[in-house]
Write a protein that holds these residues in place. Structure first.
Motif, PDB file in Angstrom:
ATOM      1  N   LYS A  55       0.830  -1.208   0.000  1.00 54.08           N
ATOM      2  CA  LYS A  55       0.000   0.000   0.000  1.00 54.08           C
ATOM      3  C   LYS A  55       0.866   1.259   0.000  1.00 54.08           C
ATOM      4  O   LYS A  55       0.598   2.216  -0.721  1.00 54.08           O
ATOM      5  CB  LYS A  55      -0.906  -0.005   1.234  1.00 54.08           C
ATOM      6  CG  LYS A  55      -1.914  -1.133   1.260  1.00 54.08           C
ATOM      7  CD  LYS A  55      -3.311  -0.616   1.018  1.00 54.08           C
ATOM      8  CE  LYS A  55      -4.381  -1.652   1.319  1.00 54.08           C
ATOM      9  NZ  LYS A  55      -4.205  -2.934   0.657  1.00 54.08           N
ATOM     10  N   ILE A  56       1.907   1.230   0.820  1.00 55.39           N
ATOM     11  CA  ILE A  56       2.777   2.413   0.904  1.00 55.39           C
ATOM     12  C   ILE A  56       3.487   2.616  -0.431  1.00 55.39           C
ATOM     13  O   ILE A  56       3.606   3.737  -0.928  1.00 55.39           O
ATOM     14  CB  ILE A  56       3.788   2.256   2.053  1.00 55.39           C
ATOM     15  CG1 ILE A  56       3.042   2.220   3.382  1.00 55.39           C
ATOM     16  CG2 ILE A  56       4.775   3.406   2.060  1.00 55.39           C
ATOM     17  CD1 ILE A  56       3.912   1.846   4.551  1.00 55.39           C
ATOM     18  N   ASN A  57       3.944   1.530  -1.010  1.00 53.51           N
ATOM     19  CA  ASN A  57       4.594   1.586  -2.320  1.00 53.51           C
ATOM     20  C   ASN A  57       3.679   2.273  -3.342  1.00 53.51           C
ATOM     21  O   ASN A  57       4.076   3.222  -4.017  1.00 53.51           O
ATOM     22  CB  ASN A  57       4.915   0.153  -2.748  1.00 53.51           C
ATOM     23  CG  ASN A  57       5.750   0.090  -3.990  1.00 53.51           C
ATOM     24  OD1 ASN A  57       6.035   1.121  -4.598  1.00 53.51           O
ATOM     25  ND2 ASN A  57       6.130  -1.084  -4.388  1.00 53.51           N
ATOM     26  N   ASP A  58       2.428   1.808  -3.423  1.00 57.37           N
ATOM     27  CA  ASP A  58       1.464   2.397  -4.364  1.00 57.37           C
ATOM     28  C   ASP A  58       1.333   3.890  -4.126  1.00 57.37           C
ATOM     29  O   ASP A  58       1.406   4.695  -5.045  1.00 57.37           O
ATOM     30  CB  ASP A  58       0.077   1.762  -4.164  1.00 57.37           C
ATOM     31  CG  ASP A  58       0.095   0.283  -4.460  1.00 57.37           C
ATOM     32  OD1 ASP A  58       1.088  -0.174  -5.067  1.00 57.37           O
ATOM     33  OD2 ASP A  58      -0.864  -0.413  -4.067  1.00 57.37           O
ATOM     34  N   MET A  59       1.184   4.220  -2.854  1.00 63.39           N
ATOM     35  CA  MET A  59       0.899   5.604  -2.511  1.00 63.39           C
ATOM     36  C   MET A  59       2.076   6.510  -2.847  1.00 63.39           C
ATOM     37  O   MET A  59       1.902   7.572  -3.433  1.00 63.39           O
ATOM     38  CB  MET A  59       0.584   5.659  -1.023  1.00 63.39           C
ATOM     39  CG  MET A  59      -0.168   6.882  -0.627  1.00 63.39           C
ATOM     40  SD  MET A  59      -0.588   6.765   1.080  1.00 63.39           S
ATOM     41  CE  MET A  59      -1.786   5.492   1.066  1.00 63.39           C
ATOM     42  N   ILE A  60       3.273   6.062  -2.498  1.00 65.82           N
ATOM     43  CA  ILE A  60       4.443   6.920  -2.717  1.00 65.82           C
ATOM     44  C   ILE A  60       4.692   7.101  -4.205  1.00 65.82           C
ATOM     45  O   ILE A  60       4.933   8.224  -4.670  1.00 65.82           O
ATOM     46  CB  ILE A  60       5.669   6.332  -2.004  1.00 65.82           C
ATOM     47  CG1 ILE A  60       5.509   6.593  -0.518  1.00 65.82           C
ATOM     48  CG2 ILE A  60       6.945   6.961  -2.506  1.00 65.82           C
ATOM     49  CD1 ILE A  60       6.568   5.985   0.314  1.00 65.82           C
ATOM     50  N   ASN A  61       4.580   6.038  -4.968  1.00 68.00           N
ATOM     51  CA  ASN A  61       4.817   6.185  -6.405  1.00 68.00           C
ATOM     52  C   ASN A  61       3.791   7.112  -7.037  1.00 68.00           C
ATOM     53  O   ASN A  61       4.117   7.908  -7.917  1.00 68.00           O
ATOM     54  CB  ASN A  61       4.799   4.819  -7.081  1.00 68.00           C
ATOM     55  CG  ASN A  61       6.179   4.172  -7.034  1.00 68.00           C
ATOM     56  OD1 ASN A  61       7.158   4.839  -6.695  1.00 68.00           O
ATOM     57  ND2 ASN A  61       6.255   2.905  -7.350  1.00 68.00           N
ATOM     58  N   SER A  62       2.565   7.038  -6.560  1.00 72.98           N
ATOM     59  CA  SER A  62       1.534   7.923  -7.087  1.00 72.98           C
ATOM     60  C   SER A  62       1.844   9.380  -6.741  1.00 72.98           C
ATOM     61  O   SER A  62       1.806  10.261  -7.602  1.00 72.98           O
ATOM     62  CB  SER A  62       0.192   7.488  -6.514  1.00 72.98           C
ATOM     63  OG  SER A  62      -0.659   8.574  -6.416  1.00 72.98           O
ATOM     64  N   HIS A  63       2.215   9.623  -5.489  1.00 69.61           N
ATOM     65  CA  HIS A  63       2.537  11.003  -5.084  1.00 69.61           C
ATOM     66  C   HIS A  63       3.790  11.507  -5.779  1.00 69.61           C
ATOM     67  O   HIS A  63       3.911  12.685  -6.090  1.00 69.61           O
ATOM     68  CB  HIS A  63       2.716  11.080  -3.573  1.00 69.61           C
ATOM     69  CG  HIS A  63       1.429  11.043  -2.829  1.00 69.61           C
ATOM     70  ND1 HIS A  63       0.417  11.938  -3.084  1.00 69.61           N
ATOM     71  CD2 HIS A  63       0.967  10.216  -1.872  1.00 69.61           C
ATOM     72  CE1 HIS A  63      -0.609  11.661  -2.304  1.00 69.61           C
ATOM     73  NE2 HIS A  63      -0.306  10.610  -1.558  1.00 69.61           N
ATOM     74  N   LEU A  64       4.698  10.593  -6.035  1.00 66.76           N
ATOM     75  CA  LEU A  64       5.940  10.956  -6.726  1.00 66.76           C
ATOM     76  C   LEU A  64       5.604  11.505  -8.104  1.00 66.76           C
ATOM     77  O   LEU A  64       6.100  12.555  -8.507  1.00 66.76           O
ATOM     78  CB  LEU A  64       6.807   9.701  -6.843  1.00 66.76           C
ATOM     79  CG  LEU A  64       8.272   9.871  -7.180  1.00 66.76           C
ATOM     80  CD1 LEU A  64       8.966  10.620  -6.075  1.00 66.76           C
ATOM     81  CD2 LEU A  64       8.913   8.507  -7.347  1.00 66.76           C
ATOM     82  N   GLY A  65       4.729  10.802  -8.811  1.00 62.21           N
ATOM     83  CA  GLY A  65       4.318  11.229 -10.145  1.00 62.21           C
ATOM     84  C   GLY A  65       3.675  12.591 -10.118  1.00 62.21           C
ATOM     85  O   GLY A  65       4.026  13.476 -10.904  1.00 62.21           O
ATOM     86  N   SER A  66       2.741  12.782  -9.181  1.00 65.59           N
ATOM     87  CA  SER A  66       2.017  14.055  -9.186  1.00 65.59           C
ATOM     88  C   SER A  66       2.908  15.198  -8.708  1.00 65.59           C
ATOM     89  O   SER A  66       2.819  16.315  -9.203  1.00 65.59           O
ATOM     90  CB  SER A  66       0.767  13.947  -8.319  1.00 65.59           C
ATOM     91  OG  SER A  66       1.134  13.583  -7.021  1.00 65.59           O
ATOM     92  N   THR A  67       3.800  14.926  -7.774  1.00 62.63           N
ATOM     93  CA  THR A  67       4.662  15.997  -7.261  1.00 62.63           C
ATOM     94  C   THR A  67       5.677  16.427  -8.320  1.00 62.63           C
ATOM     95  O   THR A  67       5.931  17.616  -8.505  1.00 62.63           O
ATOM     96  CB  THR A  67       5.423  15.514  -6.009  1.00 62.63           C
ATOM     97  OG1 THR A  67       4.497  14.923  -5.121  1.00 62.63           O
ATOM     98  CG2 THR A  67       6.134  16.658  -5.344  1.00 62.63           C
ATOM     99  N   LEU A  68       6.227  15.478  -9.060  1.00 62.66           N
ATOM    100  CA  LEU A  68       7.313  15.814  -9.984  1.00 62.66           C
ATOM    101  C   LEU A  68       6.827  16.587 -11.211  1.00 62.66           C
ATOM    102  O   LEU A  68       7.638  17.144 -11.936  1.00 62.66           O
ATOM    103  CB  LEU A  68       8.048  14.545 -10.394  1.00 62.66           C
ATOM    104  CG  LEU A  68       9.065  14.120  -9.335  1.00 62.66           C
ATOM    105  CD1 LEU A  68       9.591  12.750  -9.611  1.00 62.66           C
ATOM    106  CD2 LEU A  68      10.220  15.113  -9.257  1.00 62.66           C
TER     107      LEU A  68
END
Lengths: 294, 594
Positions: A112-125
């Motif tokens: 779950k954390i993996n999913d969340m971080i990768n998603s936030h990474l995409g939107s933040t970058l």
């Protein structure tokens, strides 16, 4: 038979203790569930009792900080540059009961954390360019800011809904996709070649400059010397002329004829055909008779 | 209609089948080798018990014979065979009697014998080569096995007492066998319980039990061949008497008689003069005390532990670390016995290392840019270049409490933090800075940053150094990097040559300048001296000239003319003789002098 009975009794007591007592370690939380319903959350280490196994169960959760490495993720930056990022996250269980109910175990949590971080990474970058990630100007590099943003965004959800606190997120690897990588390699080579050429040209330039300066200096030294020697000679000439004038000035008439005679001698010495008149002073005495003509 | 002997035998078969099933289930719960062996052992017991049952039935038919071993009758043998066939044909109904008479008994027994032999060999192999996995639920299963042992013991007692009452040698023998089973069950249970205390004899227990099975298998096979021979020779004892021949040697140890004889022997030898019963009681009492003492000793041994020179330890009392005692330093220490206190030992004094970035290959002789020397994981530098750093971080544990209780995996944390820090730093620096000028500063910066992060997470780790073993550009463009360095050398060479030119040209020029000036000075001296000389000479001549101007003039004139005209062509013309015609010869020899 009596002894045997005592032995069996002791064994039964031991089994009972084994089934009801349990130790909670310093490293873990324990949640006691009765037919699946959580009835006790233990956060302190120590010895505790419960009803035997089939009635009450212990569920242990690690309370220490754990780490997970996310899957490498290729994404587009704000300036449409593709980049591959690998992150890691340090997290721990903030609310054991919520975690136990919503996540169940660590493997699920990590996913779950993996999913969340990768998603936030995409939107933040999306808000950043390649210049904010790789730059020789330290002011422009904003990796820290990106990491902080992901932590804040992720915690908004995880703290309330998952019982997880994400303590920090770090970017542990930056890379380019393989096609981009090839062009990076080509550019690196071109850059190096450029650099080599520049060095060689600079060498030639510096050498030519030194040679020209040397030539100039040589000319300067030589002309200076010529000038000096002319001045010296002139002074000497002046002195000599003065001395001559001094000496000859005492009797110009004498000097004139003396010099004339000497000059004539010099002039007439070679390669001259002289036509002389018998009237000339020199030949006057060729047929001279004393006192006859006078 | 069943006799009490038959009932006993059937009860023991049913109980043993139950045990076998339970023991095989236990294998799945624990994964212990000893239990696997014990389960197979129970399986062999079923077979022996069935054989006992058969012999008991057969005995009750031939109730006139007191003991099967006395029977030497061929007819008995045949009857026994018929009986066996009858039992088997209840299971396999469609096989003809005659065929079964000859083959079935032996072939089935043979198959079972081979199977058991293979099982025992497999267990030996496992006990020797198999790396045992973690045994789970060991304490509970161990206690259950001790209960099994107790049950086996009760069966043994029961069988023996019935056997004695009914004069059945078969039942007495089976009782002895059950006693041996009690021992192996106890062995398995005991090994599981002490496994919980940290002593692993699982392998050894499995080995011993496998040996039991091996003996059973051998015994069955030998019995088959022995029986066959007896049938041929028609001179036989009951097959029953062979059944225990191999096993008897082991079973001797579990027979009371053996021990009694042993006591008597000792008694006679040392003249202790004890009564038999008294002696018996005493010996059993001492044996029991020794067993209890050994068990207690093992238990209290768990309250001593030693910490090695490179370790530190933490005592956990009921799961809680005794922090007030601090870290336990090397040496021998006491604690409360298991399961109250537990010790955690940590290699805190050893300097450990992790590789960050890439790992160099140990077999590479030299770390050269153009040759691959390890893993190749690219990093990006701030000027957008790929490069491959090889870093080694040396660290040690500085606080074992934090190390144990704050982070699940401090090494993993260190690894990730190190990657993050270097990625962050590298993304701000150019390749050449990383490869040369920035190196020293880099080490200090990284250590500071990583240590800060590690302390923030209370990982209890301390960074000692970070070593940049090597940094190199991609191998296939390393040559262009080296060309840059060659070009730089070329540049230096050209400049040096020019400086050489300068160094040689300037002194030459300066020397020429000095020479020129000197020359001009010497010219001046020459001029002045000449002028002075000539001036003085003139003055002297003039002084003389003043005395007689006319004469001096004439003399000078004539003198000079003399010298001047001496070698010339001279044409002398008399003006009185008119205008002369003079033909000047413009020969090459003469130049016309105007």
């Amino acid at each position: 038979m009596k002894k045997l009975a005592i032995f069996i009794l002791i064994s039964l007591v031991l089994i009972l203790v084994y089934l009801t007592a349990f130790i909670v370690n310093e490293t873990e939380y324990a949640i006691v569930t009765q037919f699946g319903k959580p009835i006790n959350i233990i956060k302190e280490a120590g010895l505790y009792f419960k009803l035997p196994g089939f009635i009450q169960k212990i569920n242990r959760l690690d309370k220490r900080t754990d780490i997970l490495i996310t899957q490498p993720l290729q994404l587009l930056l704000g300036d449409k540059n593709p980049i591959i990022l690998t992150c890691y996250a340090c997290w721990r269980i903030d609310n054991p009961l919520l975690f136990f109910q919503s996540i169940i175990n660590k493997e699920v949590a990590q996913q779950k954390i993996n999913d969340m971080i990768n998603s936030h990474l995409g939107s933040t970058l999306c808000d950043y360019t390649i210049e904010n990630i790789i730059n020789t100007d330290p002011e422009q590099v904003k990796l820290q800011e990106i990491e902080d943003k992901i932590v804040t965004h992720s915690n908004e959800k995880t703290m309330k809904r998952y019982g997880i606190e994400i303590i920090s997120v770090g970017i542990r690897g930056i890379n380019y996709p393989s096609i981009v990588a090839q062009s990076v390699y080509d550019r690196m080579r071109a850059e190096r070649e450029k650099e080599a050429k520049r060095h060689r040209a600079e060498g030639e330039e510096a050498a030519a400059k030194i040679r020209a300066e040397t030539d100039k200096e040589v000319a300067q030294i030589q002309s200076e010397a010529y000038k000096q020697s002319e001045i010296i000679k002139g002074k000497g000439d002046k002195e000599a002329i003065k001395i001559y004038a001094d000496a000859y000035g005492q009797d110009p008439e004498f000097f004139t004829f003396l010099k004339s005679h000497e000059t004539l001698k010099e002039i007439l010495q070679d390669k001259a055909t002289v036509i002389l008149s018998t009237d000339s002073e020199l030949l006057k005495y060729l047929d001279y008779q004393p006192n006859e003509n006078k | 209609m069943k006799t009490i002997k038959e009932k006993t035998a059937i009860a023991s078969i049913i109980l043993k089948i139950l045990f076998t099933i339970l023991k095989f289930t236990a294998v799945f719960f624990t994964g212990s080798l000893a239990i696997l062996a014990e389960a197979w052992h129970s399986f062999t017991d079923i077979i022996t018990s069935i054989l006992v049952y058969i012999s008991v039935c057969e005995n009750s038919i031939n109730h006139k014979e007191n003991h099967p071993s006395n029977e030497k009758n061929n007819q008995e043998q045949n009857k026994y065979k018929n009986l066996f066939t009858r039992h088997l044909s209840q299971i396999i109904t469609n096989i003809k009697n005659i065929l079964a008479k000859i083959n079935l008994e032996t072939s089935v027994a043979f198959l079972i014998g081979i199977l058991l032999l293979l099982v025992s060999l497999g267990l030996f192999k496992n006990a020797v080569f198999f790396i045992p996995s973690m045994i789970s639920n060991s304490l509970l299963t161990g206690i259950i096995f001790i209960l099994f042992a107790i049950c086996s013991f009760i069966i043994a007692k029961f069988e023996t007492s019935v056997g004695e009452k009914e004069h059945s040698a078969a039942l007495i023998s089976d009782g002895t066998h059950s006693r041996a089973d009690t021992a192996s069950s106890l062995l398995a249970g005991f090994s599981l319980i002490i496994y919980n205390m940290g002593i692993n004899i699982d392998r050894l227990a499995a080995f011993i039990i496998a040996f039991f099975i091996f003996l059973s298998a051998l015994e069955i096979l030998i019995n088959i061949f022995a029986n066959k021979n007896k049938v041929d020779s028609k001179n036989i004892e009951s097959s029953y008497s062979y059944r225990y021949r191999m096993f008897d040697i082991i079973l001797l140890a579990f027979k009371k008689d053996t021990w009694m004889k042993f006591y008597e022997f000792i008694d006679n030898k040392f003249k202790l003069n004890l009564k038999e019963t008294e002696l018996d009681r005493k010996i059993i009492f001492y044996l029991k005390s020794i067993l209890v003492a050994v068990f207690l000793l093992c238990y209290f041994m768990t309250s001593f532990f030693s910490i090695k020179s490179y370790e530190q330890g933490i005592i956990e009392r009921l799961g809680k670390p005794l922090e007030e005692k601090g870290a336990i330093e090397p040496g021998l220490h006491c604690k409360l016995p298991w399961p109250i206190d537990k010790v955690i030992k940590i290699n805190s004094k050893v300097i450990q290392h992790i590789n960050v970035g890439n790992i160099t290959d140990r077999n590479t002789s030299a770390l050269i840019w153009t040759r691959p020397h390890g893993t190749e994981k690219a990093f990006l530098s701030g000027d957008n270049n790929f490069f491959y750093p090889y870093l080694v971080v040396h660290y040690k544990v500085k606080d074992i409490f934090k190390y144990t209780y704050k982070c699940k995996n401090p090494q993993e944390l260190l690894n990730n933090t190190a990657y993050r820090t270097i990625t962050n730093i590298f993304s701000k620096k150019t390749f050449y800075e990383i490869a040369s000028s920035y190196r020293t500063q880099f080490m200090q910066d990284t250590i500071k940053l990583i240590q800060k992060e590690l302390d923030f997470f209370e990982s209890g780790l301390e960074i000692i150094t970070i070593n940049i073993k090597d940094v190199h550009p991609p191998i296939f463009i390393a040559d262009s990097f080296e060309d840059v360095i060659a070009a730089y050398q070329d540049k230096q060479r050209m400049i040096n040559e020019a400086i050489g030119y300068k160094n040689s040209a300037l002194p030459v020029a300066r020397a020429q300048a000095v020479e020129k000036i000197q020359q001009s000075e010497s010219y001046v001296i020459d001029r002045i001296n000449r002028a002075q000389g000539e001036g003085i000479r003139f003055k002297s001549q003039q002084e003389a000239y003043i005395m007689n101007k006319e004469v001096t003039y004439i003399r000078s004139y004539l003198n000079n003319m003399n010298q001047g005209l001496q070698n010339n062509y001279k044409i002398i013309i008399d003006p009185d003789s008119g205008t002369p015609e003079v033909w000047l010869d413009f020969d090459k020899k003469y130049t016309f002098w105007k």
